[in-house]
Design an enzyme around this catalytic site. Structure first.
Site, PDB file in Angstrom:
ATOM      1  N   LYS A 150     -25.832  11.677 -64.472  1.00  0.00           N
ATOM      2  CA  LYS A 150     -25.677  10.811 -63.311  1.00  0.00           C
ATOM      3  C   LYS A 150     -26.039   9.371 -63.657  1.00  0.00           C
ATOM      4  CE  LYS A 150     -25.089   9.498 -59.095  1.00  0.00           C
ATOM      5  NZ  LYS A 150     -23.718   9.347 -58.560  1.00  0.00           N
ATOM      6  N   SER A 201      -7.609  -8.547 -72.748  1.00  0.00           N
ATOM      7  CA  SER A 201      -8.245  -7.347 -72.215  1.00  0.00           C
ATOM      8  C   SER A 201      -7.519  -6.887 -70.949  1.00  0.00           C
ATOM      9  CB  SER A 201      -9.725  -7.619 -71.964  1.00  0.00           C
ATOM     10  OG  SER A 201     -10.421  -6.408 -71.773  1.00  0.00           O
TER      11      SER A 201
END
Length: 384
Positions: A265, A213
């Site tokens: 948000k 990763s």
């Protein structure tokens, strides 16, 4: 038969004398015990005074150490001559295999050699000759990454130090070990390695255990990737998860209010009620991050079939070579030994100074992290 008066009087005198002696002994005994109590109390008071002085000195010492550490909070750069260490190890091994008589002869010859070398060095310094052109150097860095990639702060200093002195014929070897972590942390780590590439300094990444990763995001920046046969490589994907306690709180009659300005948000929350729209936006963000990850790997390794390997899977070193994820199978030890011929190996490590309290707290936290990581790895990775 009646007792004479003189005898009875003598008996009374002896009896009175014994009584006075006994009374005097008991009185002295009680006096001695009182003296002992007084002595113990004075001794305890003395110990209390000493303890107070010692504690005061310790407090002052800790304050001085903290003030000193604040001045030296930045840390220090440690340089290790790896070539010299290898030469010394080789000599120690060779001498250990000799018999005692040969060892004595070797030590005598070594003393003579050191004296001659010291004289030659002094003569060179006096003659003011032009400095000899040094051998090409191989700067060896180490990066053992964690989930938050906080080690990038030390890597930044190490790369800055290397760039300050590196020449065109020098190169860098990074011994990398990382299972990945946060995107922004490993993105910054990759950008730090990109600085070497921008300066045309050859970079080789050696993976002995794992570069998955975010770890592979760092590795793909290198000009060459060397991986051990059973090292874990790849895992080009993005994962995110978050628990939600909203139903539990509702059952306990606990209300949670969350107010935001902006439609997205907050997409998924820990305590509030998640919506399908928020989940969809969260998945879109993950896909966008994955696309950026794939495009970055493709840019660094153009010959790689990115769609085939960007599935989140991981491969072992020999399999990764077939997929094109690495360039060579081998260990970092063999890599460095091969580079040692005609070059000078220099280890570069930036050590940050820790506060006295941080040394105790960090050691406990690191032990807990290692224990948790081992437990997770046992459940996810096959064991031999």
């Amino acid at each position: 038969m009646p007792i004479p008066e003189d005898a009875s009087q003598g008996y009374r005198q002896v009896r009175d004398a014994w009584r006075r002696l006994l009374y005097t002994g008991c009185e002295n005994k009680w006096l001695n015990q009182g003296g002992r109590v007084e002595l113990l109390s004075e001794y305890g008071l003395f110990l209390a005074k000493i303890a107070t002085v010692v504690i005061a000195i310790a407090v002052v010492a800790v304050l001085i150490v903290n003030l000193t550490q604040r001045k030296r909070q930045r840390g220090e750069l440690r340089i290790t001559r790896l070539s010299e260490q290898y030469t010394e190890m080789k000599e120690e091994m060779s001498v250990a295999l000799l018999d005692p008589h040969q060892q004595k002869l070797w030590h005598k010859a070594q003393k003579k050699k050191l004296k001659l070398d010291a004289k030659a060095a002094k003569q060179k310094a006096k003659q003011e000759h032009r400095a000899e052109v040094p051998k090409p150097r191989v700067y060896v860095l180490d990066f053992k990454g964690s989930m938050d990639a906080h080690e990038v702060s030390s890597l930044r200093e190490e790369i800055t130090a290397v760039l300050a002195v590196a020449r065109a014929e020098d190169q860098v070897v990074l011994r990398l070990e990382s299972p990945g972590g946060v995107v922004h942390g490993y993105g910054l780590a990759s950008s730090q390695l990109q600085r070497l590439r921008d300066k045309q300094i050859p970079l080789t990444v050696a993976v002995d255990k794992v570069a998955a990763s975010g770890g592979y995001m760092m590795a793909c920046v290198a000009d060459k990737i060397v991986a051990a046969p059973f090292s874990i490589i790849g895992s080009i994907g993005v994962v995110a998860q978050i628990p939600n306690f909203n139903r539990f709180l509702k059952n306990k009659d606990i209300d949670v209010e969350l107010h935001t300005a902006g439609q997205y948000k907050r997409t998924l929350t820990l305590l509030g009620e998640n919506t399908e729209e928020g989940r969809q936006k969260f998945r879109e963000d993950l896909n966008d991050t994955h696309l950026l990850f794939k495009s970055f790997v493709k840019q660094m390794r153009p010959t790689l079939d990115i769609e085939q390997v960007a599935t989140g899977e991981h491969w072992y070193g020999t399999q990764a070579l077939e997929k094109g994820l690495v360039d060579q199978v081998g260990t970092s030890d063999d890599l460095l030994l091969g580079l040692m011929e005609g070059r000078e190996l220099v280890g570069v490590r930036y050590m940050r100074r820790k506060k006295l309290m941080d040394r105790f707290t960090n050691s406990a936290a690191e032990s807990a992290d290692r224990l948790l990581l081992r437990w997770l790895q046992r459940g996810q990775k096959p064991l031999l």
